[in-house]
Each structure stands twice: as C-alpha cells, then as structure tokens.
Write a protein that holds these residues in place. Structure first.
Motif, PDB file in Angstrom:
ATOM      1  N   UNK A 248       0.840  -1.197   0.000  1.00  0.00           N
ATOM      2  CA  UNK A 248       0.000   0.000   0.000  1.00  0.00           C
ATOM      3  C   UNK A 248       0.879   1.252   0.000  1.00  0.00           C
ATOM      4  N   UNK A 249       0.337   2.383  -0.381  1.00  0.00           N
ATOM      5  CA  UNK A 249       1.158   3.595  -0.501  1.00  0.00           C
ATOM      6  C   UNK A 249       1.967   3.942   0.740  1.00  0.00           C
ATOM      7  N   UNK A 250       1.403   3.782   1.918  1.00  0.00           N
ATOM      8  CA  UNK A 250       2.125   4.157   3.135  1.00  0.00           C
ATOM      9  C   UNK A 250       3.386   3.315   3.313  1.00  0.00           C
ATOM     10  N   UNK A 251       3.289   2.011   3.047  1.00  0.00           N
ATOM     11  CA  UNK A 251       4.484   1.168   3.198  1.00  0.00           C
ATOM     12  C   UNK A 251       5.480   1.474   2.087  1.00  0.00           C
ATOM     13  N   UNK A 252       5.018   1.710   0.890  1.00  0.00           N
ATOM     14  CA  UNK A 252       5.928   2.038  -0.203  1.00  0.00           C
ATOM     15  C   UNK A 252       6.669   3.334   0.096  1.00  0.00           C
ATOM     16  N   UNK A 253       5.976   4.300   0.677  1.00  0.00           N
ATOM     17  CA  UNK A 253       6.626   5.553   1.060  1.00  0.00           C
ATOM     18  C   UNK A 253       7.724   5.292   2.090  1.00  0.00           C
ATOM     19  N   UNK A 254       7.458   4.426   3.029  1.00  0.00           N
ATOM     20  CA  UNK A 254       8.455   4.095   4.053  1.00  0.00           C
ATOM     21  C   UNK A 254       9.680   3.423   3.436  1.00  0.00           C
ATOM     22  N   UNK A 255       9.462   2.558   2.474  1.00  0.00           N
ATOM     23  CA  UNK A 255      10.568   1.824   1.838  1.00  0.00           C
ATOM     24  C   UNK A 255      11.377   2.738   0.926  1.00  0.00           C
ATOM     25  N   UNK A 256      10.687   3.508   0.094  1.00  0.00           N
ATOM     26  CA  UNK A 256      11.354   4.268  -0.968  1.00  0.00           C
ATOM     27  C   UNK A 256      11.847   5.639  -0.531  1.00  0.00           C
ATOM     28  N   UNK A 257      11.315   6.157   0.579  1.00  0.00           N
ATOM     29  CA  UNK A 257      11.656   7.510   0.999  1.00  0.00           C
ATOM     30  C   UNK A 257      10.894   8.581   0.258  1.00  0.00           C
ATOM     31  N   UNK A 258       9.877   8.193  -0.516  1.00  0.00           N
ATOM     32  CA  UNK A 258       9.085   9.147  -1.295  1.00  0.00           C
ATOM     33  C   UNK A 258       7.790   9.498  -0.565  1.00  0.00           C
ATOM     34  N   UNK A 259       7.298  10.707  -0.724  1.00  0.00           N
ATOM     35  CA  UNK A 259       6.013  11.064  -0.118  1.00  0.00           C
ATOM     36  C   UNK A 259       4.859  10.258  -0.713  1.00  0.00           C
ATOM     37  N   UNK A 260       3.891   9.934   0.109  1.00  0.00           N
ATOM     38  CA  UNK A 260       2.711   9.220  -0.377  1.00  0.00           C
ATOM     39  C   UNK A 260       2.050   9.986  -1.521  1.00  0.00           C
ATOM     40  N   UNK A 261       2.001  11.295  -1.394  1.00  0.00           N
ATOM     41  CA  UNK A 261       1.338  12.100  -2.430  1.00  0.00           C
ATOM     42  C   UNK A 261       2.022  11.944  -3.781  1.00  0.00           C
ATOM     43  N   UNK A 262       3.360  11.853  -3.795  1.00  0.00           N
ATOM     44  CA  UNK A 262       4.074  11.685  -5.066  1.00  0.00           C
ATOM     45  C   UNK A 262       3.860  10.293  -5.646  1.00  0.00           C
ATOM     46  N   UNK A 263       3.777   9.290  -4.783  1.00  0.00           N
ATOM     47  CA  UNK A 263       3.502   7.927  -5.253  1.00  0.00           C
ATOM     48  C   UNK A 263       2.108   7.864  -5.876  1.00  0.00           C
ATOM     49  N   UNK A 264       1.151   8.479  -5.211  1.00  0.00           N
ATOM     50  CA  UNK A 264      -0.209   8.520  -5.751  1.00  0.00           C
ATOM     51  C   UNK A 264      -0.249   9.287  -7.079  1.00  0.00           C
ATOM     52  N   UNK A 265       0.506  10.372  -7.165  1.00  0.00           N
ATOM     53  CA  UNK A 265       0.519  11.167  -8.399  1.00  0.00           C
ATOM     54  C   UNK A 265       1.129  10.375  -9.545  1.00  0.00           C
ATOM     55  N   UNK A 266       2.238   9.675  -9.275  1.00  0.00           N
ATOM     56  CA  UNK A 266       2.866   8.834 -10.293  1.00  0.00           C
ATOM     57  C   UNK A 266       1.875   7.808 -10.818  1.00  0.00           C
ATOM     58  N   UNK A 267       1.202   7.105  -9.917  1.00  0.00           N
ATOM     59  CA  UNK A 267       0.269   6.061 -10.326  1.00  0.00           C
ATOM     60  C   UNK A 267      -0.899   6.641 -11.118  1.00  0.00           C
ATOM     61  N   UNK A 268      -1.400   7.804 -10.703  1.00  0.00           N
ATOM     62  CA  UNK A 268      -2.527   8.407 -11.409  1.00  0.00           C
ATOM     63  C   UNK A 268      -2.122   8.853 -12.812  1.00  0.00           C
TER      64      UNK A 268
END
Length: 668
Positions: A248-268
């Motif tokens: 899920x985005x929160x765990x991916x943010x923890x692993x990658x060091x990226x903000x959840x908002x940027x992960x969501x933006x990339x996917x969208x």
C-alpha cells in the motif's frame, strides 16, 4: 549507437559530427563523441608494440616489432597449451569497440582455440537482460522513435541527457511542441530530472517496491486493463492476490523515501495515460536484487495495457531484435561448451582457478583493472609473474601496465565494421575514415594474424571485414536479414524495426510473464517482489553511506580518458556528498577525502551538492587511478552476484568518508 560523419583532411580525422540525414541521430552527437577527433589523434596513443622490461604494474616497456610480438604470443600460447591444455588460456574482449567484427572475432579466436571463455557483460547488463528475458523474452522493447505517439514518458533510472542523448532530444522536442509530460525516477537529481514535470528521488534499491506500489494503486483505482491482462499476460492473478496487498502507498513511502502524495501522483499519471513509455536504465539492476527491480518495472505496462499501444510500453535494449548469425564470427569452430570465467570475477579466478590455472590472458577493448569489482584482487592477479598477459588497447591503461606485451589498437574511426544500435532500431556499415595512428592495428586484424599463427583454418580468419560481415546474414532472420547488401555496404543506414503490432513477447508462454516458470525452475522467486536484502542490511548497520555510481557526463568510462579536453570538462575524479553529510564530517567542497570500507580505501576530491540525498555518496564515471588522489572506486565494491544473471552489485556497497590526511596528500 550514433550515425556519425567524420571529416578527414590528408588521412587525419579533424572533426566528428552526427549525421544530419539520419532520422534518429539527426545531426548531432553527445559531448563525448563530439571530441572523438581528439581521441583518435590523442598524443597519448600507443604508437608501436611494447614488451615489458620492469616489474608488472610499473609501466616499464621497450618497443618491439609487430612480427616479434605476434611470434612471441603464439609461441608462448603453444607452449602453454602443450603443457596445460587450451583451458589455461583466457580471451577477455568486451565493448570498447562496438563493431560486430572487431568485437566478435577476438572472441571467435578463443572459441576456436577451445580456451577458457569469458562470460562477458556481467559488469554491465547481464542482470537487466536476464530479468527482461524472463519477463518479456529475448526481444527488443519499444522503438524510441515512437515517442511521437506517447502521452507520457518515464525515465526510470535512466539519465537520458548523459547516456541516451538522441532519445532525450526527441523527448525535449515533444515537450516543447505538445507539452509531453516527463517523470524522472532516480536517486540522483540528474540533468534529466531538472527538466521533469515530476521528479522522484527514490532510495537506492527500492525500485521494485515503487513499481509494485503503483500496481497496487492501479488495481485499487480501477485503472488496470483487465482485457489486456487476460489476453496477453500470465500470472497477474497471483501477483494481485499474493504480492500487491503488501505494498500500500504508506508502506511504499516508508521503503522508498518518497512522499505518499508523489507515489499517488505517479500512479494516477501512469494509469490515466493512453500511451505511456518507460525508458528503463540499467543502473537499478546493479545491486543484490537488481533482477527483481527490472522485472517489477517492466511488468507495469502489462497492467495498463500500454504494451499494446503505439508510443507505449517499455524500452531497455533493442539489440535482441537484430537477428543476425553472430556465431559465424564469434563461434567459427571449437567445442560447444568450455570452462567460463565470469567477467566481474576476473581477479578471483586469476588467483584461485585450478586444473589448470589461467596461465595466459589476452585483454582487448576493456580495462578490468578499473572496471571490475574487487580491483585489489584484479591487480594481485595481474601481477602474477607466471601469468603471460597481452593487452591490445589504444592507450596505456591501468590494465596495460601489468602486461608482458602491449599492442597498439586502432579506434573505430580507423576500422571497417558493421554496427547495430542497442538503444534504437538501426544498423549501419562504418567505413574506415582514417589511417591508424602509428603502427596501430585493429582487433579484427590482430585476431586473424594470431589465428593463422596458431594454425586455425576457419574461413572467417581469412576474409576482409566486409566479406566477414556478410557471413552474419547467412541464416539471419527478421528485418536485419532483409537489408540490401549494396545499400548496407555503401554506408546507408538500415532501419531494422519490426512492423509494429504491439510489443511482442518471446517468453515460453508467448505472453508477458508476471509468474515465471523459468525462474521457479532456477529456484528463484517466480513473482515480482521486494524484500530487504540481509547482507545489505548488515552492511548498512556497519557503514553509514551507500554508494551510487553513475556515468560522468564527459568521462563515462576510461575509453574517453585519452582526451584532455574531456578530462578537464569533467574535473578531477570526485565523490559527491549531500551538504548535511559533509557538514557532519567536517568536510569542505574541494577537499581530498578518504572513502573506505572492509575492502580497502581510496581517495577522491569532494564535491558537496544536494543533487544526492543524505546517506548517499555518488561517484560519477570510471577514471584511471593516476587521475585520482588515490585508487579507483571499484576497489571498494564486492564481486557478489545479482539475484539473476550473475551480474555486478556495485550499488550494494556501503562505506564511510573522512578527511584524507594532509601528509598522505603530499605523498600521493
């Protein structure tokens, strides 16, 4: 691979430029190749064969004639074969010359001799190629020229401005003309990243987690193309059920060091695009779990169906779609199988291989004393007095200093050869533009001369380059096989892209494989995943900084080190630290600093810049040891293998940086 025009005056190259009539090269070349006239005319070029007169590694030589050099090589090889068999010989040729004749026939010589063989490319691309083959199959990816149809480009681990300049020019043009959005995912804020609409400074080694996190969001938000998944892929149901819930985005943010908002933006952005093209870089695979990283990212266009849309999909390399009969040059005769030496473990094998040990080494178009990991091992192996070493190179490299005989090599501008691009779908005959400097001879020519002295009778060792090149087309298939010989050997660029009907898949299933039975049979995870590597975690607990290596803009590797202008433009061999890390260590920009871990120490000039993240030390380019304060970065890298493809794990290196003592600076 670029299409170039060489301007020649009285047999001397005076300027090199991109061919303005070529649809892809489009009239320009990168900052490095633009100086290739300086490279071919460099005063540092070797002018004649040399024989060692002093201790190995000291660079003490005296001139000898070509006949004496070749006679001694053949005589020594024959004596070694008589005593220990052909396995005591190792031919070590790689990619400094990209011509299919000059690169291939040296390997063909040793194949015919039945020697120990080089498992080539593991320092570079075997991990990413294996991962691609297990996922998409041994076939090229998207045509970069199809970017005119793309509505989104993602440069994932690829610094396009440094290593893919013609594709970068196409992207820039489309951005200006129609606002084509660009996403850059890279641990370093590269020149490409500064032009991106979205830049994601990902933590090194976490690309698979980000890709799986994007898949999670695509499924969650109904952006997965279920029709494409059903008809063109296998195993996504298992990934959706067993893998994606873990990301899920929160765990991916923890692993990658990226903000959840940027992960969501990339996917969208990716999920809503109609024709998104991912340009994959090889650097993300040069670490312990590099294969999983490449597999995970390469699967993304299958989730959205972008593999089925012109201008969409993914591009790693294109060469696999150039279906020539390479064996005609590379394997003219000799046993079908032989003992192998992994490219990245040269040092280990020179020191420890037995029954028989390697007693003769021939190195062409490569510089292992700089490029291989565990360089201390390589140096120790090359220093063996009982190892008869020949190096064929245009320059006195770090490796050549250990040779018993050094042969001056012709550059690509001084040879005839056939080239096929590996980042685009083009093939072209390259005509010799200039007379070789001094007594330099081509790889192809020397391979034939040695083959004749060794009693090999294969026809390929008697043919001129253009006739040898014709052998590649006997039994060839695909667009390359249909090339008009008259146009090809007149130097006309030949477009070798397949008629486009969606990304082809050459896997056993004939589909994109989310679940790979081939990997399962090898005892490897058949599904894409991300897990923390235990050895990396142990190193991270011991050393505070992680190494990032990347091509320098003007000194990507030592093949360009013979050009003083480019050395000056690149600057001194350096490491780059974030200001926070430099301040914590009391280090200032421009200082000589010590980089060290359990494998040893080197010294470079420090640059302080926020282009890297805290916790990372970036070393751009590979440079000769004589240019650095002390040593070369690969002295600190292990020869551990990647998870697939037995590739190099440079980015799985942890270390510390400290001041280089003033007294040692004077000594250096």
């Amino acid at each position: 691979m670029c299409s170039l025009i060489a301007h020649v005056d009285n047999g001397k190259v005076v300027r090199v430029q991109g061919d303005p009539d070529h649809p892809y090269t489009a009239g320009f070349a990168c900052g490095k190749v633009n100086r290739d006239a300086d490279l071919v005319n460099s005063p540092e070029r070797l002018k004649s064969p040399l024989k060692r007169t002093g201790p190995k590694g000291t660079g003490q030589f005296e001139p000898i004639s070509w006949d004496d050099a070749l006679d001694e090589i053949a005589s020594r090889w024959k004596a070694i074969i008589k005593e220990s068999g052909p396995l005591a010989l190792l031919g070590y040729a790689y990619s400094a010359h990209q011509g299919l004749m000059n690169r291939g026939l040296v390997n063909g010589l040793f194949h015919a001799l039945g020697s120990t063989r080089l498992q080539a490319g593991t320092v570079c691309d075997t991990c990413c190629e294996t991962a691609w083959d297990m996922t998409v199959g041994p076939v090229g990816g998207a045509d970069p020229e199809s970017v005119v149809h793309s509505d989104l480009v993602i440069a994932w681990g690829a610094d396009l401005a440094a290593t893919n300049v013609h594709f970068w020019a196409l992207v820039e043009t489309q951005k200006k003309r129609r606002g084509l959005p660009l996403i850059v995912i890279d641990p370093r804020r590269t020149r490409s990243a500064t032009a991106a609409d979205l830049y994601l400074p990902i933590r090194i080694g976490t690309d698979a987690a980000l890709a799986l996190g994007v898949m999670h969001i695509l499924v969650r938000d109904g952006l997965a193309n279920r029709d494409y998944l059903a008809s063109h892929t296998v195993g996504f149901d298992k990934v959706e059920r067993e893998i994606l819930p873990k990301f899920p985005p929160a765990r991916v943010a923890e692993i990658t060091g990226l903000p959840v908002a940027d992960i969501e933006k990339l996917a969208a952005m990716y999920g809503k695009a109609k024709a998104a093209l991912i340009r994959l870089g090889e650097g993300m695979t040069r670490l312990a779990a590099g294969g999983q990283a490449l597999r995970s990212v390469a699967l993304l266009p299958g989730v959205t169906g972008h593999y089925g849309v012109k201008g969409g999909g993914a591009l790693l390399l294109t060469a696999a779609s150039c279906d020539l009969n390479y064996a005609a040059v590379r394997k003219p005769s000799g046993p079908a199988t032989s003992r192998l030496v992994n490219h990245l473990r040269l040092g280990e094998e020179l020191l420890n291989m037995k029954d028989p040990p390697i007693r003769a080494l021939y190195i062409s178009a490569n510089n292992p004393a700089v490029t291989c990991p565990e360089v201390y091992k390589v140096q120790k192996g090359l220093a063996r007095e009982d190892l008869f070493t020949v190096v064929h190179d245009p320059f006195m490299t770090d490796t050549a200093k250990y040779a018993d005989i050094v042969l001056p090599a012709a550059s690509y501008l001084e040879t005839d050869d056939l080239y096929r691009a590996y980042g685009a779908y083009w093939m072209q005959w390259g005509q010799q533009a200039a007379t070789p400097q001094g007594e330099a001879r081509s790889n192809f020519d020397v391979a034939q001369a040695l083959a004749q002295r060794m009693g090999l009778t294969d026809r390929i060792f008697t043919l001129p380059p253009h006739e040898a090149a014709k052998e590649l087309f006997k039994g060839a298939t695909g667009p390359a096989a249909k090339a008009d010989p008259d146009k090809l050997f007149a130097g006309e660029p030949i477009h070798i892209a397949h008629d486009w009907a969606g990304q082809p898949f050459a896997t056993p299933s004939g589909k994109l494989e989310f679940h790979s039975e081939q990997l399962a049979r090898q005892g490897l995870p058949p599904l894409p995943d991300w897990n923390e590597d235990p050895l990396e975690a142990a190193e991270a607990a011991k050393w505070p900084l992680r190494l990032l290596t990347a091509p320098g803009y003007f000194q990507a590797h030592t093949a360009f080190s013979g050009v003083d202008f480019l050395r000056t433009r690149e600057g001194k061999p350096c490491c780059i630290l974030h200001p926070t890390d430099a301040e914590a260590r009391g280090l200032e920009d421009g200082a000589a600093v010590r980089l060290f871990n359990d494998r040893g120490e080197i010294a470079l000039t420090l640059r302080v810049s926020d282009e890297v993240q805290p916790g990372v030390v970036l070393v751009p380019g590979q440079r000769p040891t004589r240019e650095a304060v002390a040593g070369t970065i690969n002295m600190l890298c292990s020869d551990r293998y990647t998870d697939m493809g037995e590739g190099a794990t440079y980015q799985s290196t942890w270390l510390e940086v400290a001041a280089w003592p003033a007294a040692r600076q004077v000594a250096a």
